[in-house]
Design a protein around this motif. Structure first.
Motif, mmCIF file in Angstrom:
data_model
loop_
_atom_site.group_PDB
_atom_site.id
_atom_site.type_symbol
_atom_site.label_atom_id
_atom_site.label_comp_id
_atom_site.label_asym_id
_atom_site.label_seq_id
_atom_site.Cartn_x
_atom_site.Cartn_y
_atom_site.Cartn_z
ATOM 1 N N VAL A 65 3.317 -4.336 -7.598
ATOM 2 C CA VAL A 65 3.302 -3.830 -6.360
ATOM 3 C C VAL A 65 2.832 -2.549 -5.998
ATOM 4 C CG1 VAL A 65 4.396 -3.589 -4.017
ATOM 5 C CG2 VAL A 65 5.079 -5.597 -5.291
ATOM 6 N N ILE A 66 1.640 -2.145 -5.427
ATOM 7 C CA ILE A 66 1.004 -0.904 -5.509
ATOM 8 C C ILE A 66 1.138 -0.392 -3.996
ATOM 9 C CG2 ILE A 66 -0.977 0.475 -5.744
ATOM 10 C CD1 ILE A 66 -0.228 -0.831 -8.475
ATOM 11 N N ASN A 67 2.034 0.737 -3.656
ATOM 12 C CA ASN A 67 1.928 1.411 -2.613
ATOM 13 C C ASN A 67 0.908 2.456 -2.371
ATOM 14 O OD1 ASN A 67 4.186 -0.084 -1.802
ATOM 15 N ND2 ASN A 67 5.388 1.383 -2.526
ATOM 16 N N SER A 68 0.222 2.274 -1.262
ATOM 17 C CA SER A 68 -0.748 3.496 -1.017
ATOM 18 C C SER A 68 -0.384 4.168 0.516
ATOM 19 C CB SER A 68 -2.118 2.670 -0.689
ATOM 20 O OG SER A 68 -2.369 2.154 -1.904
ATOM 21 N N TYR A 69 -0.550 5.366 0.468
ATOM 22 C CA TYR A 69 -0.247 5.971 1.656
ATOM 23 C C TYR A 69 -0.690 7.286 1.792
ATOM 24 C CZ TYR A 69 3.203 8.041 -1.337
ATOM 25 O OH TYR A 69 3.678 8.730 -2.770
#
Length: 193
Positions: free
Chosen positions: A79-83
């Motif tokens: 799971v990769i979070n981008s923000y």
């Protein structure tokens, strides 16, 4: 003919033993070389197949991508979070979770796929654990979470009929614990589960 079969057997045995010896260990902060909170460029350096992510569009300031890929021959779910930062100027992408159900993985303390839930609980006695039914599955499935108070991260053990079938390290903070990992020295010291 006999000589060929013996040679083939020895080659297969060597290949199996080599992969078992090279099996990465999983902890609350990393799986082999893959460390939680790594930026996507650092993650891609270690993967067998590079991954690309969803681009933020419109008013979205964050998105999570779930990707199945391979790392050293092991199938993993990342799971990769981008923000965007609070000024919406800088895009940050970081590894939030690593899940694997390969029978060759294990923790530093020797917990491995196929272990019994009650033996795991005994082995981790004195640690902060939660035990819950798995809400995403049907009867017989449960989750044991081991919380790492140093990092604020967790190691999640997935069980079916009390037998361990998968392990996940997750950067989701618990009980409001907030650690910002800017110093690699501190980050390396947290790998103690």
């Amino acid at each position: 003919m006999y000589k060929f079969n013996l040679t083939l057997f020895v080659a297969l045995l060597f290949s199996f033993c080599t992969k078992a010896q090279n099996s990465p260990t999983i902890s609350s902060v990393k799986f082999g070389d893959l460390k939680l909170l790594f930026p996507i460029d650092s993650v891609n350096k270690y993967l067998d197949n590079k991954i690309t992510l969803t681009q933020l569009k419109g008013e979205n300031t964050s998105v999570s991508d779930t990707v199945y890929t391979t790392y050293k021959g092991f199938t993993v779910r990342l799971v990769i979070n981008s923000y965007l930062d609070y000024m919406s100027t800088k895009l940050t992408t970081e590894l939030a979770s690593i899940y694997c159900d390969d029978s060759k993985i294990k923790t530093k303390s020797g917990i491995k796929i196929g272990d019994n839930k009650y033996d795991l609980i005994k082995k981790l006695e004195g640690s902060y654990l939660t035990i819950n039914p798995n809400p995403d599955k049907r009867k017989g499935y449960s989750i044991v979470s081991l919380y790492d108070g140093t990092s604020g991260f967790q190691l999640i053990f997935y069980f079916k009929d009390n037998v361990l079938y998968a392990i996940e390290c997750d950067s989701q903070e618990f009980f409001g614990c907030s650690k910002f990992i800017d110093n690699p020295v501190i980050f390396n010291q947290m790998d103690n589960c």
